[in-house]
Motif scaffolding. Structure first.
Motif, mmCIF file in Angstrom:
data_model
loop_
_atom_site.group_PDB
_atom_site.id
_atom_site.type_symbol
_atom_site.label_atom_id
_atom_site.label_comp_id
_atom_site.label_asym_id
_atom_site.label_seq_id
_atom_site.Cartn_x
_atom_site.Cartn_y
_atom_site.Cartn_z
ATOM 1 N N PRO A 119 0.797 -1.230 0.000
ATOM 2 C CA PRO A 119 0.000 0.000 0.000
ATOM 3 C C PRO A 119 0.838 1.293 0.000
ATOM 4 O O PRO A 119 0.441 2.272 -0.631
ATOM 5 N N LYS A 120 1.957 1.285 0.688
ATOM 6 C CA LYS A 120 2.785 2.501 0.773
ATOM 7 C C LYS A 120 3.305 2.897 -0.612
ATOM 8 O O LYS A 120 3.268 4.074 -0.988
ATOM 9 N N THR A 121 3.793 1.918 -1.359
ATOM 10 C CA THR A 121 4.299 2.191 -2.704
ATOM 11 C C THR A 121 3.160 2.575 -3.634
ATOM 12 O O THR A 121 3.295 3.492 -4.449
ATOM 13 N N HIS A 122 2.012 1.904 -3.500
ATOM 14 C CA HIS A 122 0.839 2.236 -4.311
ATOM 15 C C HIS A 122 0.424 3.692 -4.082
ATOM 16 O O HIS A 122 0.088 4.415 -5.024
ATOM 17 N N SER A 123 0.446 4.097 -2.823
ATOM 18 C CA SER A 123 0.044 5.463 -2.475
ATOM 19 C C SER A 123 1.012 6.497 -3.056
ATOM 20 O O SER A 123 0.587 7.506 -3.625
ATOM 21 N N ALA A 124 2.308 6.213 -2.946
ATOM 22 C CA ALA A 124 3.321 7.133 -3.491
ATOM 23 C C ALA A 124 3.196 7.216 -5.009
ATOM 24 O O ALA A 124 3.290 8.312 -5.597
ATOM 25 N N TYR A 125 2.948 6.075 -5.642
ATOM 26 C CA TYR A 125 2.782 6.025 -7.099
ATOM 27 C C TYR A 125 1.555 6.834 -7.523
ATOM 28 O O TYR A 125 1.611 7.626 -8.473
ATOM 29 N N GLU A 126 0.465 6.648 -6.811
ATOM 30 C CA GLU A 126 -0.770 7.370 -7.147
ATOM 31 C C GLU A 126 -0.578 8.885 -7.052
ATOM 32 O O GLU A 126 -1.021 9.633 -7.930
ATOM 33 N N THR A 127 0.101 9.328 -6.007
ATOM 34 C CA THR A 127 0.346 10.763 -5.824
ATOM 35 C C THR A 127 1.118 11.343 -6.998
ATOM 36 O O THR A 127 0.768 12.399 -7.539
ATOM 37 N N LYS A 128 2.174 10.653 -7.409
ATOM 38 C CA LYS A 128 3.001 11.139 -8.528
ATOM 39 C C LYS A 128 2.229 11.067 -9.845
ATOM 40 O O LYS A 128 2.334 11.967 -10.686
ATOM 41 N N MET A 129 1.448 10.000 -10.038
ATOM 42 C CA MET A 129 0.694 9.852 -11.272
ATOM 43 C C MET A 129 -0.349 10.956 -11.414
ATOM 44 O O MET A 129 -0.583 11.465 -12.518
ATOM 45 N N LYS A 130 -0.979 11.324 -10.324
ATOM 46 C CA LYS A 130 -1.961 12.412 -10.372
ATOM 47 C C LYS A 130 -1.290 13.724 -10.785
ATOM 48 O O LYS A 130 -1.878 14.512 -11.535
ATOM 49 N N LYS A 131 -0.077 13.924 -10.322
ATOM 50 C CA LYS A 131 0.665 15.123 -10.706
ATOM 51 C C LYS A 131 1.002 15.091 -12.199
ATOM 52 O O LYS A 131 0.897 16.095 -12.901
ATOM 53 N N ILE A 132 1.418 13.919 -12.683
ATOM 54 C CA ILE A 132 1.737 13.748 -14.102
ATOM 55 C C ILE A 132 0.494 14.009 -14.955
ATOM 56 O O ILE A 132 0.550 14.717 -15.970
ATOM 57 N N VAL A 133 -0.638 13.459 -14.534
ATOM 58 C CA VAL A 133 -1.890 13.647 -15.274
ATOM 59 C C VAL A 133 -2.288 15.120 -15.296
ATOM 60 O O VAL A 133 -2.728 15.642 -16.326
ATOM 61 N N ASP A 134 -2.125 15.798 -14.170
ATOM 62 C CA ASP A 134 -2.447 17.229 -14.124
ATOM 63 C C ASP A 134 -1.573 18.027 -15.096
ATOM 64 O O ASP A 134 -2.056 18.951 -15.760
ATOM 65 N N LEU A 135 -0.302 17.664 -15.185
ATOM 66 C CA LEU A 135 0.608 18.352 -16.115
ATOM 67 C C LEU A 135 0.197 18.112 -17.561
ATOM 68 O O LEU A 135 0.180 19.042 -18.377
ATOM 69 N N VAL A 136 -0.131 16.865 -17.886
ATOM 70 C CA VAL A 136 -0.579 16.543 -19.245
ATOM 71 C C VAL A 136 -1.883 17.281 -19.546
ATOM 72 O O VAL A 136 -2.036 17.908 -20.605
ATOM 73 N N ALA A 137 -2.833 17.222 -18.612
ATOM 74 C CA ALA A 137 -4.138 17.857 -18.801
ATOM 75 C C ALA A 137 -4.002 19.367 -19.013
ATOM 76 O O ALA A 137 -4.747 19.961 -19.795
ATOM 77 N N HIS A 138 -3.048 19.958 -18.330
ATOM 78 C CA HIS A 138 -2.814 21.405 -18.448
ATOM 79 C C HIS A 138 -2.433 21.797 -19.879
ATOM 80 O O HIS A 138 -2.654 22.928 -20.296
ATOM 81 N N GLY A 139 -1.888 20.839 -20.626
ATOM 82 C CA GLY A 139 -1.466 21.104 -21.994
ATOM 83 C C GLY A 139 -2.474 20.658 -23.045
ATOM 84 O O GLY A 139 -2.141 20.564 -24.223
ATOM 85 N N LEU A 140 -3.712 20.359 -22.612
ATOM 86 C CA LEU A 140 -4.752 19.938 -23.549
ATOM 87 C C LEU A 140 -5.884 20.968 -23.585
ATOM 88 O O LEU A 140 -6.165 21.628 -22.579
ATOM 89 N N GLN A 141 -6.530 21.074 -24.739
ATOM 90 C CA GLN A 141 -7.738 21.894 -24.845
ATOM 91 C C GLN A 141 -8.931 21.027 -24.465
ATOM 92 O O GLN A 141 -8.965 19.840 -24.780
ATOM 93 N N GLY A 142 -9.896 21.607 -23.787
ATOM 94 C CA GLY A 142 -11.064 20.830 -23.405
ATOM 95 C C GLY A 142 -12.185 21.673 -22.869
ATOM 96 O O GLY A 142 -12.014 22.859 -22.618
ATOM 97 N N LYS A 143 -13.331 21.028 -22.670
ATOM 98 C CA LYS A 143 -14.523 21.728 -22.187
ATOM 99 C C LYS A 143 -14.401 22.104 -20.715
ATOM 100 O O LYS A 143 -15.015 23.057 -20.250
#
Length: 199
Positions: A119-143
């Motif tokens: 669980p500890k590694t899963h939690s750390a991975y999830e936190t970083k992945m959410k940050k990565i997704v936010d960065l990608v999303a910031h560079g996309l056009q959308g509704k």
């Protein structure tokens, strides 16, 4: 004293690099402490002195790898402007990246290993992945912000899974077919990129 500290940091970095490359190439169960230590040019005792265990070395390598992605995405966005998604997708499924397990994207090589951790590694991975997704999303056009995040998750999932399949098949023909199909799908899901303003 400062010189000793600097030498210790250099040794740790060398071991972390060796661990990262070893886990990406061999997987967690495919390499032991002795193998990582040998790749780093240190003793197994030195490895344990720095990391304490193979699991902690994996977590450090994972953290470093995900941070690489977090640092790279804004650079790609800045350099590529509104073409950054096309550039990224083309690179991600390109031959040089497909053939580079040791230095390739840690999302493709280390994510399957995280599945088998606690669980500890899963939690750390999830936190970083959410940050990565936010960065990608910031560079996309959308509704909406949620729309961009949804497409960012989908784009990354398609790319990571597609790269894994492209690496797994035997023939160049199958690899190229997968790569071409995945590129088109990832671009379709991502939609239009936007030029990210300088901060």
């Amino acid at each position: 004293m400062e010189k000793m500290s600097s030498k210790k940091q250099q040794t740790r970095k060398r071991m972390l690099d060796a661990a990262s490359q070893s886990f990406r190439i061999n997987g967690y169960s495919g390499i032991g402490v002795d193998g990582i230590a040998k790749a780093a040019g240190v003793t197994s005792g030195a490895f344990y002195a720095h990391f304490g265990s193979k699991e902690k070395a994996f977590n450090a390598a994972l953290d470093t790898g995900l941070n690489e992605v977090i640092e790279t995405i804004p650079k790609l966005q800045k350099e590529g402007g509104d073409k950054w998604v096309q550039n990224f997708v083309k690179y991600y499924l390109g031959k040089s990246h497909r053939n580079d397990l040791a230095y390739g994207c840690p999302l493709a090589t280390l994510s399957p290993e995280v599945v088998r951790t606690g669980p500890k590694t899963h939690s750390a991975y999830e936190t970083k992945m959410k940050k990565i997704v936010d960065l990608v999303a910031h560079g996309l056009q959308g509704k909406s912000k949620d729309d961009c995040r949804s497409r960012a998750w989908a784009m990354l999932g398609i790319l990571i899974g597609g790269l894994t399949m492209a690496r797994a098949v035997k023939t160049h023909k199958a690899t190229d077919e997968i790569a071409t199909s995945i590129q088109l799908s990832a671009l379709s899901v991502a939609g239009k990129a936007r030029r990210v303003p300088d901060l």
